[in-house]
Structures are given as C-alpha cells and as structure tokens.
Design a protein around this motif. Structure first.
Motif, PDB file in Angstrom:
ATOM      1  N   UNK A  87       0.852  -1.181   0.000  1.00  0.00           N
ATOM      2  CA  UNK A  87       0.000   0.000   0.000  1.00  0.00           C
ATOM      3  C   UNK A  87       0.891   1.234   0.000  1.00  0.00           C
ATOM      4  N   UNK A  88       0.642   2.143  -0.928  1.00  0.00           N
ATOM      5  CA  UNK A  88       1.460   3.330  -1.113  1.00  0.00           C
ATOM      6  C   UNK A  88       0.634   4.593  -0.875  1.00  0.00           C
ATOM      7  N   UNK A  89       1.329   5.671  -0.550  1.00  0.00           N
ATOM      8  CA  UNK A  89       0.713   6.977  -0.430  1.00  0.00           C
ATOM      9  C   UNK A  89       1.697   8.056  -0.813  1.00  0.00           C
ATOM     10  N   UNK A  90       1.357   9.295  -0.457  1.00  0.00           N
ATOM     11  CA  UNK A  90       2.137  10.454  -0.856  1.00  0.00           C
ATOM     12  C   UNK A  90       1.501  11.122  -2.062  1.00  0.00           C
ATOM     13  N   UNK A  91       1.845  12.394  -2.268  1.00  0.00           N
ATOM     14  CA  UNK A  91       1.309  13.069  -3.452  1.00  0.00           C
ATOM     15  C   UNK A  91       1.900  12.492  -4.736  1.00  0.00           C
ATOM     16  N   UNK A  92       2.815  11.538  -4.586  1.00  0.00           N
ATOM     17  CA  UNK A  92       3.258  10.745  -5.726  1.00  0.00           C
ATOM     18  C   UNK A  92       2.102   9.956  -6.327  1.00  0.00           C
ATOM     19  N   UNK A  93       1.080   9.665  -5.530  1.00  0.00           N
ATOM     20  CA  UNK A  93      -0.099   8.969  -6.057  1.00  0.00           C
ATOM     21  C   UNK A  93      -1.043   9.938  -6.757  1.00  0.00           C
ATOM     22  N   UNK A  94      -1.200  11.131  -6.182  1.00  0.00           N
ATOM     23  CA  UNK A  94      -2.209  12.050  -6.721  1.00  0.00           C
ATOM     24  C   UNK A  94      -1.814  12.632  -8.081  1.00  0.00           C
ATOM     25  N   UNK A  95      -0.537  12.889  -8.323  1.00  0.00           N
ATOM     26  CA  UNK A  95      -0.115  13.480  -9.600  1.00  0.00           C
ATOM     27  C   UNK A  95      -0.422  12.577 -10.796  1.00  0.00           C
ATOM     28  N   UNK A  96      -0.054  11.280 -10.782  1.00  0.00           N
ATOM     29  CA  UNK A  96      -0.409  10.433 -11.931  1.00  0.00           C
ATOM     30  C   UNK A  96      -1.906  10.184 -12.047  1.00  0.00           C
ATOM     31  N   UNK A  97      -2.629  10.191 -10.928  1.00  0.00           N
ATOM     32  CA  UNK A  97      -4.085  10.063 -11.005  1.00  0.00           C
ATOM     33  C   UNK A  97      -4.661  11.224 -11.819  1.00  0.00           C
ATOM     34  N   UNK A  98      -4.243  12.440 -11.499  1.00  0.00           N
ATOM     35  CA  UNK A  98      -4.765  13.608 -12.214  1.00  0.00           C
ATOM     36  C   UNK A  98      -4.289  13.627 -13.667  1.00  0.00           C
ATOM     37  N   UNK A  99      -3.077  13.177 -13.928  1.00  0.00           N
ATOM     38  CA  UNK A  99      -2.617  13.086 -15.323  1.00  0.00           C
ATOM     39  C   UNK A  99      -3.530  12.147 -16.109  1.00  0.00           C
ATOM     40  N   UNK A 100      -3.913  11.026 -15.491  1.00  0.00           N
ATOM     41  CA  UNK A 100      -4.820  10.099 -16.149  1.00  0.00           C
ATOM     42  C   UNK A 100      -6.191  10.695 -16.385  1.00  0.00           C
ATOM     43  N   UNK A 101      -6.676  11.511 -15.444  1.00  0.00           N
ATOM     44  CA  UNK A 101      -7.975  12.161 -15.618  1.00  0.00           C
ATOM     45  C   UNK A 101      -7.927  13.144 -16.787  1.00  0.00           C
ATOM     46  N   UNK A 102      -6.850  13.913 -16.876  1.00  0.00           N
ATOM     47  CA  UNK A 102      -6.697  14.811 -18.034  1.00  0.00           C
ATOM     48  C   UNK A 102      -6.769  14.008 -19.340  1.00  0.00           C
ATOM     49  N   UNK A 103      -6.127  12.841 -19.365  1.00  0.00           N
ATOM     50  CA  UNK A 103      -6.133  12.030 -20.584  1.00  0.00           C
ATOM     51  C   UNK A 103      -7.542  11.539 -20.907  1.00  0.00           C
ATOM     52  N   UNK A 104      -8.304  11.154 -19.896  1.00  0.00           N
ATOM     53  CA  UNK A 104      -9.696  10.755 -20.123  1.00  0.00           C
ATOM     54  C   UNK A 104     -10.515  11.916 -20.684  1.00  0.00           C
ATOM     55  N   UNK A 105     -10.155  13.139 -20.301  1.00  0.00           N
ATOM     56  CA  UNK A 105     -10.918  14.321 -20.712  1.00  0.00           C
ATOM     57  C   UNK A 105     -10.655  14.712 -22.157  1.00  0.00           C
ATOM     58  N   UNK A 106      -9.548  14.266 -22.746  1.00  0.00           N
ATOM     59  CA  UNK A 106      -9.273  14.564 -24.146  1.00  0.00           C
ATOM     60  C   UNK A 106      -8.081  15.464 -24.349  1.00  0.00           C
TER      61      UNK A 106
END
Length: 601
Positions: free
Chosen positions: A367-386
């Motif tokens: 199990x991992x944490x840190x804002x190291x998790x949040x940055x790639x999550x948001x990058x993936x959301x941007x990609x879903x958005x187009x």
C-alpha cells in the motif's frame, strides 16, 4: 404491482446454496478474500476475443470488483518508508511512501486474494470517472533512474485487476532514457523503482486505455529531470506526470521556460509530502500542482468523503505561496501575489492509500501513499478528458469548471498566517486547490480546443417533471409514486422494483454538436431486498453501442449519487442514451434515476 423494499418468491435451491456457502477465509496479512468471479488474473486465452476497451470497461464496472479493502483512517499515523532521500539543492526527491505495517506479498503467494488499498475500480467510483475513454492518448511518467522490472510488474498489476495487457510488444508501454533510448537506460535504483511502479500503476488505474511512456532521467538532478521532461513531450505525450520536487530557488523561473513551458500539454506535479510549504516544480506557472487528500468510504450520496491529508507537522500534502514564480492570469485568489499551490487534488494519505505492485524496490503488493499517487491520477484524468487545446496551459481548466469538482472543505496541513494557504474551506484553498475530480468535465478546455461550442444542456425534460415527454420508457417507469423519492421535484424514472422477472428501459436521443465536449450526468439511487455480494439484478447505461456503466443490487446505498460520463467522442453525431434494468425472479431491486443532463462546453 410494484413491490418496494420487500422480498419476492423464494429462491430456487441452487441459488440458496450459492448464497449460503461462505467464502474461503484467507489469513495472509494485508489481503482479503476476493469474489470468485474475479479471483485471479485475466489470461490472454480468456480475453483474446475481447477488445482492450471492452475488457477494461468490464473490469472497472464489474460489481464483484467494487469491494474496497481499507487499511486505515484519515490522518492516522501509519508506519511508512520514504522511498527517496531528501533532496539537496539542485536535486529532486520522489514523494512515494510505502506502508511497512502491511506485509508485502508476491502475486504467486496470494493467488485468489485481492490486494489491500484502493483498486482501479475504487478510484473510478470515488471520482466518477468514465470506464471508457483514453484510447489513442499517451501519458508520460518522468522519474529518475531505472526500474528493470517495470514492464513485468505493470503486467501483474493490470492482470490482477482484469485490465488489458500493456506491454512493449503490443505498443502500449515504452521505457526510455532521457535521450529517448530504449536500450541504454540509466542505472537501477530501488527507491525510484518503487516510485515508477506507483506512477505507472496509477495511470493504468485511471486510464487503462492510455499508452504509457516511462521516461527515466540519468539522475535526480534538476537538469537531468528537465531534459527527461522535454523528451516526454518530444515523444508525443500530451499528458506528463511528475511525482517529485524540492524546495524553491531563485533560478526556478529559468527552469520554467527551459523544461515546463509546453502549451498544449497537461503537466501534473506533486505538491510535496512535507506538509505546509511551497515546493518546486509544483509552483511553476505552467503546470497543474496536485495536492493530496485522505479518501474514505462514507454513507453520503457520493459514497466517499475526503479531507486534507495531514499526518503530522512534517508529513502531509504541500501547499503555499511561491516566492518566485509569477501568478498565472487564470489564478485569482487574493492572498498570494505570486503562484499559489495547489490547483486540484486526489488521494495521497498512506492510511487510505493505493495498491501497488513492485518487485525491484519492494517485494510485491503493498500500500502506497504520498502526493506521488495524486499526480499520476490527475494526469490520467486529463487524458480521459481529451487532448488539450494546442495553445492552452491545461492547469487553467479546473478554474473554469469548479462546479465539476468535489470541494474538499475540512482539514489543514499546518499553521499559516493566511488561513486558506494551509486550511481547507469552501471554494479554493491551498492544500486541495478547487477539489478532486467529479468526472472529467473540470479537465477539459471548455471549447473543444477551438472555442466555437456554445454551452448548453441538450436533454429534453431532464428531471421528468413533464412526465414521459421526450423520453421513450417502459410503462410506469416515469412516475411520482411515493414508494421511491425523487432527487428533486416530484417525478423520477423508477426502473424495476417488482421482485419478479422484469425488464424496464428508458432512453432519449440527443444530437451533440461538432466541436463540442459533452458530459452525461444523472443521479442514481439503488434500493434492494437482495443480500450478499452476488449481482442478481442489473442496470446497464449505454450511449449508442457503447456501454458506459453497469450497476447492480450490490451497489445499493441510501440516497442518490451523481454519475458522470464523457460523451465528447460523439460530437457531430446523434446518440441514444439508454438505461436498461433487468430484474430476476425474486427479491426486488429498484434503480431510480433523476435529474439527467447532457451538457456541452
């Protein structure tokens, strides 16, 4: 006659036996029994006839994969190891933290177990993300040093959760040096390898249809990482994730121009893990600074709640007012004259962390944490958005769509003289920015890249208050029956709920103008008399021939939850949005829909 919240006929003997047999108990620390339907990785033989997009949609919406295996409470102090050393001037540190109280296990040792921590299906549920989308998009991850097991570990992560294979051979995954070489990679590093595993797993969790480029800098030196950043863009990535940083310095505005000024590219950067205080490159005027939250399940309509991630005076999400970077024109908070960090946020608290598989920096599932998790999550959301507008800096997008974010209003990450710099509040604040994703609408340009789209709501009679007008529905579906409350007003669409074999449908055709982005939203309440974790009664939501989501009695909850899906791929077309509810022979499940909308921007 519709039966509400009551049982129907008795089930047949085989069904009763299936319900009665207990699941095999597992005693492996940090893991829990997985439902039989999802026990074990998907194999190529089982899925060769299924397209990757269809396979990923099924994996993200299968009710059997929705279970969340929590590992702690928000803000709880849990033992972790920071995978990278503290950054010296001119260098960066990665922000990944790995839990040390949950024993790591190789995939072969856990067989039918599901890893602890947030899964791809959990992340999609929490942030109302579409289970389709991202095809043709490329997300780059920039880190330092080499992870020799990156491709193999990514394969285990994805197969465990039923996601399609993403390999070098099939063109989905690419691993290069800062100069683009696929053969001459940097030296191996166990700490940064764990960071890389976290990053590519989170991109996969959010956007499994995306291609991934892992760009490895020769060192954690600012210059090498900057060169890697430029290489990621030159390789065609329109979305770049960076889970690293360090203290601010007077020369950072020069680095802004050299490495981060890439219009038309969404660059996400972690805000840091040392609690209140500004970090660079999160404070670059050209990037999206991503803060961190604690994410837990809740009995509210969303099903989840979030607060600022803050564990101690030295551990929590970063935020603050830059000492050097100028304020971009789209940022309008008044307490900070320069660039304010952060813009948006996502889960980062290790106590409510994500599942990651890593065998070079670690020993398997952890199990991992840190804002190291949040940055790639948001990058993936941007990609879903187009794809972003060619001249845009996508960090500005959330500022134009604040209503499409989950506003985080509780918690702080330290003490500060200007309250919102470190304390959550309604609207914008430093630790969480404007909030966390609620679908993808907040991460779009708002004009389809060309600025020619007129914002509008396209569905007729969206709240059903005019009865069946403009909708095509089964008899009795649209009603003001008091047996189920509407979300607003008096009328709603009530599918099934009879406690016997029954099918209900509800549909409307809508024309989405060319050049527009479009989102489909609705509120859903599921009420059932079924028990257990088997999906007996199902609601399927489609747009044309595309399945957007499948819900079942397993997803029942009190109150309504808003669902959001991206229909931008249908721009220039007429598409039918449809709800199809199928109920079996006993025990009612009611699928209640209200306040629908197809909104263009």
């Amino acid at each position: 006659m519709r039966v509400s919240r009551t049982g129907g006929r008795r089930r047949s003997l085989p069904r009763l036996l299936a319900v009665a047999l207990p699941a095999l108990a597992l005693s492996v620390a940090g893991f829990s029994a997985a439902p039989a339907a999802s026990a074990g990785p998907a194999t190529p033989a089982a899925s060769h006839a299924t397209s990757p997009t269809t396979q990923n949609h099924k994996a993200l919406t299968d009710p059997d994969r929705q279970t969340f295996h929590p590992t702690g409470k928000a803000g709880q102090k849990v033992p972790t190891t920071h995978l990278c050393a503290t950054a010296h001037p001119g260098q960066a540190s990665c922000f990944a933290q790995r839990r040390t109280d949950i024993k790591q296990r190789l995939a072969s040792a856990v067989a039918a177990a599901t890893p602890s921590g947030l899964s791809p299906a959990n992340v999609h549920s929490a942030y109302s993300l579409p289970s389709t989308g991202g095809s043709g998009m490329t997300v780059a991850v920039v880190d330092a040093y080499n992870d020799p097991n990156a491709e193999a570990d990514l394969g285990t992560y994805r197969s465990t959760y039923g996601l399609s294979a993403c390999t070098k051979a099939n063109g989905c995954f690419k691993q290069v040096s800062q100069t683009g070489s696929t053969t001459s990679l940097p030296t191996n590093d166990t700490g940064w390898a764990g960071e890389e595993a976290l990053d590519i797993d989170m991109v996969s969790a959010v956007c499994p249809n995306c291609k991934i480029i892992l760009v490895e800098a020769n060192s954690a030196n600012d210059t090498d990482l900057g060169i890697a950043e430029n290489e990621a863009v030159s390789l065609g990535a329109k979305f770049v994730s960076n889970s690293w940083g360090g203290g601010e310095a007077s020369g950072q505005t020069t680095e802004d121009t050299q490495y981060f000024k890439h219009p038309g590219v969404a660059i996400t950067v972690s805000s840091g893990d040392s609690a209140y205080g500004a970090e660079y490159p999160a404070t670059s005027q050209y990037v999206t600074a991503v803060g961190g939250t604690a994410l837990t399940t809740a009995s509210n309509s969303r099903g989840w709640s979030e607060s600022v991630w803050h564990t101690s005076s030295t551990e929590g999400t970063g935020s603050g007012c830059s000492a050097y970077d100028p304020k971009p024109t789209w940022q309008t908070d008044t307490g900070c004259a320069k660039r304010m960090e952060a813009d948006v946020s996502a889960v980062a608290d290790p106590a409510t962390g994500v599942a990651v598989y890593d065998t070079y920096g670690g020993s398997g599932w952890a199990v991992y944490g840190g804002t190291s998790a949040s940055a790639p999550i948001i990058a993936g959301v941007y990609a879903l958005a187009g794809t972003p507008g060619a001249t845009d800096y996508p960090a500005q997008y959330p500022y134009s769509h604040t209503a499409n974010l989950n506003d985080v209003t509780s918690g702080s990450n330290g003490s500060c003289s200007t309250s919102y710099f470190c304390t959550a509040r309604a609207g914008y604040d430093g630790p969480t920015g404007w909030g966390t994703p609620n679908g993808t609408a907040a991460f779009t340009s708002g004009g389809g890249g060309g600025g020619t789209c007129t914002s509008a709501q396209l569905l007729g009679n969206p709240g059903f208050e005019s009865g069946s007008t403009t909708w095509t529905a089964s008899s009795g579906v649209i009603n003001n029956d008091a047996g189920e409350a509407a979300h607003t007003g008096s009328y709603k669409a009530w599918l099934d709920g009879y406690g016997s074999s029954h099918t209900d449908t509800l549909s409307q055709s809508v024309t989405i103008p060319a050049g527009c982005r479009a989102s489909f939203t609705f509120y859903l309440h599921i009420d059932t008399a079924e028990t257990g974790s088997t999906a007996y009664d199902k609601l399927t939501v489609t747009a044309g021939s595309t399945t957007l989501a499948t819900y079942s009695n397993v997803n029942a909850a009190s109150g309504y939850a808003q669902k959001t899906f991206d229909l931008s791929s249908f721009a220039g077309q007429t598409v039918t949005v449809k709800f199809s509810g199928v109920e079996d022979s006993s025990q009612q499940t009611s699928f209640v829909v209200d306040d629908t909308a197809v909104t263009t921007s």
